[in-house]
Design an enzyme around this catalytic site. Structure first.
Site, PDB file in Angstrom:
ATOM      1  N   HIS A   1      -1.769  -5.659   1.715  1.00 57.53           N
ATOM      2  CA  HIS A   1      -2.984  -6.475   1.700  1.00 57.53           C
ATOM      3  C   HIS A   1      -2.724  -7.764   0.916  1.00 57.53           C
ATOM      4  O   HIS A   1      -1.945  -7.762  -0.044  1.00 57.53           O
ATOM      5  CB  HIS A   1      -4.135  -5.706   1.030  1.00 57.53           C
ATOM      6  CG  HIS A   1      -4.976  -4.924   1.990  1.00 57.53           C
ATOM      7  ND1 HIS A   1      -5.104  -3.560   1.941  1.00 57.53           N
ATOM      8  CD2 HIS A   1      -5.765  -5.325   3.034  1.00 57.53           C
ATOM      9  CE1 HIS A   1      -5.918  -3.147   2.901  1.00 57.53           C
ATOM     10  NE2 HIS A   1      -6.334  -4.202   3.581  1.00 57.53           N
TER      11      HIS A   1
ATOM     12  N   GLU B   1       0.826  -1.208   0.000  1.00 55.53           N
ATOM     13  CA  GLU B   1       0.000   0.000   0.000  1.00 55.53           C
ATOM     14  C   GLU B   1       0.862   1.260   0.000  1.00 55.53           C
ATOM     15  O   GLU B   1       1.849   1.353   0.714  1.00 55.53           O
ATOM     16  CB  GLU B   1      -0.908   0.018   1.235  1.00 55.53           C
ATOM     17  CG  GLU B   1      -1.915  -1.128   1.298  1.00 55.53           C
ATOM     18  CD  GLU B   1      -3.054  -0.983   0.296  1.00 55.53           C
ATOM     19  OE1 GLU B   1      -3.167   0.084  -0.338  1.00 55.53           O
ATOM     20  OE2 GLU B   1      -3.817  -1.959   0.153  1.00 55.53           O
TER      21      GLU B   1
ATOM     22  N   CYS C   1      -7.523  -2.004   8.648  1.00 56.67           N
ATOM     23  CA  CYS C   1      -6.193  -2.063   8.018  1.00 56.67           C
ATOM     24  C   CYS C   1      -5.646  -0.667   7.762  1.00 56.67           C
ATOM     25  O   CYS C   1      -4.504  -0.359   8.113  1.00 56.67           O
ATOM     26  CB  CYS C   1      -6.247  -2.869   6.722  1.00 56.67           C
ATOM     27  SG  CYS C   1      -6.374  -4.639   7.040  1.00 56.67           S
TER      28      CYS C   1
ATOM     29  N   ARG D   1     -17.256  -0.393   7.071  1.00 59.47           N
ATOM     30  CA  ARG D   1     -18.311  -1.000   6.242  1.00 59.47           C
ATOM     31  C   ARG D   1     -19.097  -2.001   7.097  1.00 59.47           C
ATOM     32  O   ARG D   1     -20.295  -2.193   6.924  1.00 59.47           O
ATOM     33  CB  ARG D   1     -17.653  -1.713   5.049  1.00 59.47           C
ATOM     34  CG  ARG D   1     -18.615  -2.360   4.062  1.00 59.47           C
ATOM     35  CD  ARG D   1     -17.861  -3.091   2.954  1.00 59.47           C
ATOM     36  NE  ARG D   1     -16.972  -4.142   3.438  1.00 59.47           N
ATOM     37  CZ  ARG D   1     -17.365  -5.373   3.782  1.00 59.47           C
ATOM     38  NH1 ARG D   1     -18.633  -5.719   3.680  1.00 59.47           N
ATOM     39  NH2 ARG D   1     -16.499  -6.262   4.220  1.00 59.47           N
TER      40      ARG D   1
HETATM   41  N1  PCA Z   1      -8.410  -6.777   6.737  1.00 59.09           N
HETATM   42  C1  PCA Z   1      -9.272  -5.685   7.121  1.00 59.09           C
HETATM   43  C2  PCA Z   1      -9.052  -5.516   8.596  1.00 59.09           C
HETATM   44  C3  PCA Z   1      -8.354  -6.735   9.050  1.00 59.09           C
HETATM   45  C4  PCA Z   1      -7.900  -7.405   7.828  1.00 59.09           C
HETATM   46  O1  PCA Z   1      -7.171  -8.396   7.772  1.00 59.09           O
HETATM   47  C5  PCA Z   1      -9.049  -4.427   6.289  1.00 59.09           C
HETATM   48  O2  PCA Z   1      -8.644  -4.539   5.115  1.00 59.09           O
HETATM   49  O3  PCA Z   1      -9.276  -3.327   6.783  1.00 59.09           O
END
Ligand code: PCA
Length: 215
Positions: free
Chosen positions: A165, A78, A141, A88
């Site tokens: 991610h 990111e 996240c 959400r």
């Molecule tokens: N993904 C979520 C929160 C925890 C995770 O593993 C996110 O993308 O915000």
């Protein structure tokens, strides 16, 4: 060199989170760097405290946080964290902030200090799909990515930090038709390659390669 790697626990309807599953299986050393692994709860109000305590205890040079992004095809380093919580769904504490500023005295956004283009290239060279992402969303996240950047801004100026991610695991998409998934083995391979790139690029900045997107 020491790298703190965090992974979230399962949230929403899922009983497993590829992030913590992959993080806990990483080698203890990558490219000569010591890897410290930390599970963090998918809770807005607790996650930052857990990471803060680990930073104080471990004094890492880098912090890389890993989270699940269901529906994405690739591992996605990111670029930017934003000063906004906008859930959400509820988090694991039942909390769902809407339009909430994380820190009134923080920047609107922070760019990562990690070499995201070098990371994406290294992941692909390991045979795993990767792409730079320009949004970490507005859920937990992005929250932890922003919080660690804020800690760096206010308290730990020498730390370099970022977020990546990763997609669903195959078992998570059995009842989700037309949804991409990546094996745990590929997650581990990709994250390991990304960390090796962080170590190799220490003090050198990022690559000047094309990873941009029109939208
Ligand atoms: N993904 C979520 C929160 C925890 C995770 O593993 C996110 O993308 O915000």
């Amino acid at each position: 060199m020491k790298i703190l790697v965090t992974g979230f626990d399962p949230f929403g309807d899922d009983k497993i989170n590829p992030a913590i599953e992959a993080v806990k299986r990483l080698p203890d050393e990558i490219g000569g760097a010591k890897i410290v692994k930390l599970e963090i709860p998918t809770k807005f109000n607790v996650s930052a405290e857990v990471v803060h305590d680990a930073i104080v205890k471990e004094k890492p040079d880098y912090v890389l946080s890993i989270g699940q992004a269901g529906g994405r095809y690739e591992l996605t380093p990111e670029r930017v964290a934003i000063n906004l919580d906008d859930g959400r769904i509820k988090d694991n504490a039942g909390y769902q902030p809407l339009n909430h500023t994380i820190h009134e005295d923080g920047e609107n956004a922070y760019f990562t200090q990690l070499p995201i283009k070098a990371m994406a290239k290294a992941i692909r060279e390991a045979g795993v799909p990767a792409a730079v992402s320009n949004t970490a969303g507005t859920y937990v996240c992005n929250h932890i990515f922003y919080q660690v950047q804020y800690m760096r801004d206010k308290e730990f100026p020498t730390i370099k930090a970022g977020f990546m991610h990763i997609p669903f695991l195959p078992e998570q998409v059995v009842a989700r038709p037309e949804t991409p998934a990546l094996s745990l083995e590929d997650d581990i391979k990709g994250i390991t390659a990304a960390i090796a790139a962080i170590v190799a690029h220490d003090g050198k900045g990022d690559l000047e390669t094309v990873e941009g997107k029109n939208h």
